[in-house]
Design an enzyme around this catalytic site. Structure first.
Site, mmCIF file in Angstrom:
data_model
loop_
_atom_site.group_PDB
_atom_site.id
_atom_site.type_symbol
_atom_site.label_atom_id
_atom_site.label_comp_id
_atom_site.label_asym_id
_atom_site.label_seq_id
_atom_site.Cartn_x
_atom_site.Cartn_y
_atom_site.Cartn_z
ATOM 1 N N LYS A 67 40.579 48.486 35.162
ATOM 2 C CA LYS A 67 40.302 48.103 34.008
ATOM 3 C C LYS A 67 38.834 47.067 34.143
ATOM 4 C CE LYS A 67 40.471 48.184 29.773
ATOM 5 N NZ LYS A 67 41.886 49.359 28.357
ATOM 6 N N TYR A 70 25.548 25.483 48.192
ATOM 7 C CA TYR A 70 26.414 24.166 48.035
ATOM 8 C C TYR A 70 26.072 23.211 48.387
ATOM 9 C CZ TYR A 70 31.405 23.002 48.634
ATOM 10 O OH TYR A 70 32.555 23.380 48.753
#
Length: 412
Positions: free
Chosen positions: A116, A61
């Protein structure tokens, strides 16, 4: 890979608020294993880099991330190298045509979209994010997906009702420079063609010698017809609820009028049953039941691919009386026509070469590769491999990547 599919059970109840028991009802998963498996969802996002101390934090970060952001701002293509973009697919639905459940809405579609996504990961090594949209207007869906697209390397459209699905896919393909693929259409077509190639090989015939009849002129039926024609089928007729789609009908939608323009060279009109007389191939993607006498009227050595779930248009016991090869959409019979044989490898190949789109040539290559996996083991009860055959995804991936390069849509 950018994210790993995991299924954290230990904290599932805390993540989901009050349980059924706390609300005074017996938990659904106390008597149904499907609910037990789905509690807390079937997937989660997991980091691929550790954050163990302040040095890791400063790299993952701020301030380290700023260097990467600035580099991408100057050279946008670097986003493929320094983010997850090139390895993740958006699985997008509006919940209007979910499995055999129909228009159940976006929230109720999420278990299917999660499923899926984990199939993408399990069978193709591709990360996928379920996105269920609370809109059904074509313009709104297209604009929403276009705005989401910078985060993804590809878009898999799922369970969107016809005929809207055709326009949505077309418009997204025109506006985006990443693969857009409606699996209900093209995945079904790829696997069907692969199985048909092997059935024809088993019988010593070519595709050009076969006449096929498709029951169903929705998303899958149209795509299968188009792909069979591309692959060189002798002839194919498609039937909807009103009979065979033919040029002499005055009630055709624009999609069906286009369908009539490249199918049914024999000029057959009338019912599905009439079209089946003497036909070599039946492909069912519509539901309903085909009368046994119509199946019996097909040519000797015919192929019956009855793919409706859970009830095939022709039950295998009936089909085997008359057909040389029988396939269904069910996992409890041989020769399952299952889209999971196609879409993970197709996207893996497209992402591997950063393809700008998925072409007809790439889909045909996927079908040929899938058919080739069967090899010398070809038999009447084995014209298509199992989804768990570990050779499938690598074969399809390699073929699709090679086809993308050959067709000039690969960018690496």
């Amino acid at each position: 890979m950018a994210a790993e599919i995991v299924n954290p059970r230990s904290d599932s109840e805390s993540r989901n608020g009050p349980t059924e028991r706390e609300n005074g009802a017996e938990p659904l998963d106390s008597f149904d294993p499907a609910f037990a498996l789905h509690r807390g969802g079937k997937m989660a996002v997991q980091a691929t880099v550790p954050i163990r101390d302040k040095d890791d934090l400063s790299l993952a970060y701020t301030p380290g991330v700023a260097k990467v952001c600035s580099a991408i701002a100057e050279q946008p293509d670097l986003v493929h190298d320094y983010t997850w973009k090139s390895s993740v697919v958006a699985v997008v639905t509006d919940g209007t045509a979910v499995l055999g459940l129909g228009d159940i809405g976006p929230e109720a579609s999420l278990p299917v979209m999660e499923g899926k996504a984990i199939l993408f990961k399990q069978f193709g090594g591709v990360d996928a994010v379920p996105i269920a949209l609370s809109c059904t207007d074509v313009d709104e869906i297209v604009e929403t997906v276009v705005r989401l697209a910078p985060s993804f390397g590809g878009v898999n459209l799922e369970d969107i009702s016809a005929p809207r699905c055709f326009e949505i896919e077309r418009r997204l393909q025109e506006r985006l420079d990443i693969p857009v693929f409606h699996d209900d259409q093209h995945g079904t077509a790829v696997v069907s063609l692969a199985a048909l190639r092997n059935a024809a090989r088993l019988s010593g015939r070519t595709l050009g010698e076969l006449r096929a009849v498709i029951s169903g002129a929705g998303a899958a039926g149209v795509a299968i017809a188009r792909m069979l024609v591309e692959a060189g089928i002798g002839d194919v007729a498609v039937a909807d609820r009103k009979g065979v789609v033919s040029r002499d009908r005055d009630d055709l939608t624009p999609i069906k009028a286009e369908l009539a323009s490249f199918t049914n060279k024999a000029g057959i009109s009338g019912s599905l049953e009439a079209a089946l007389a003497g036909a070599d191939v039946f492909i069912g993607v519509s539901g309903g039941t085909v009368p046994e006498p119509a199946v019996a009227s097909m040519a000797e050595g015919a192929f019956v691919f009855a793919m409706a779930n859970p009830d095939p248009e022709v039950h295998p016991e009936v089909a085997h009386k008359y057909a040389a090869v029988v396939a269904t959409g069910r996992s409890d019979f041989p020769n399952q026509i299952n889209n999971v044989l196609a879409f993970p490898g197709i996207f893996a190949g497209a992402l591997q070469v950063r393809a700008s789109r998925i072409t007809e040539g790439m889909k045909l290559a996927a079908a040929e590769a899938l058919a080739s996996v069967v090899g010398d083991d070809l038999a009447a009860d084995y014209v298509i491999p199992s989804p768990f055959d570990e050779r499938v995804a690598p074969a399809v991936t390699a073929a699709v990547a090679a086809a993308a390069r050959a067709e000039g849509v690969a960018r690496r």
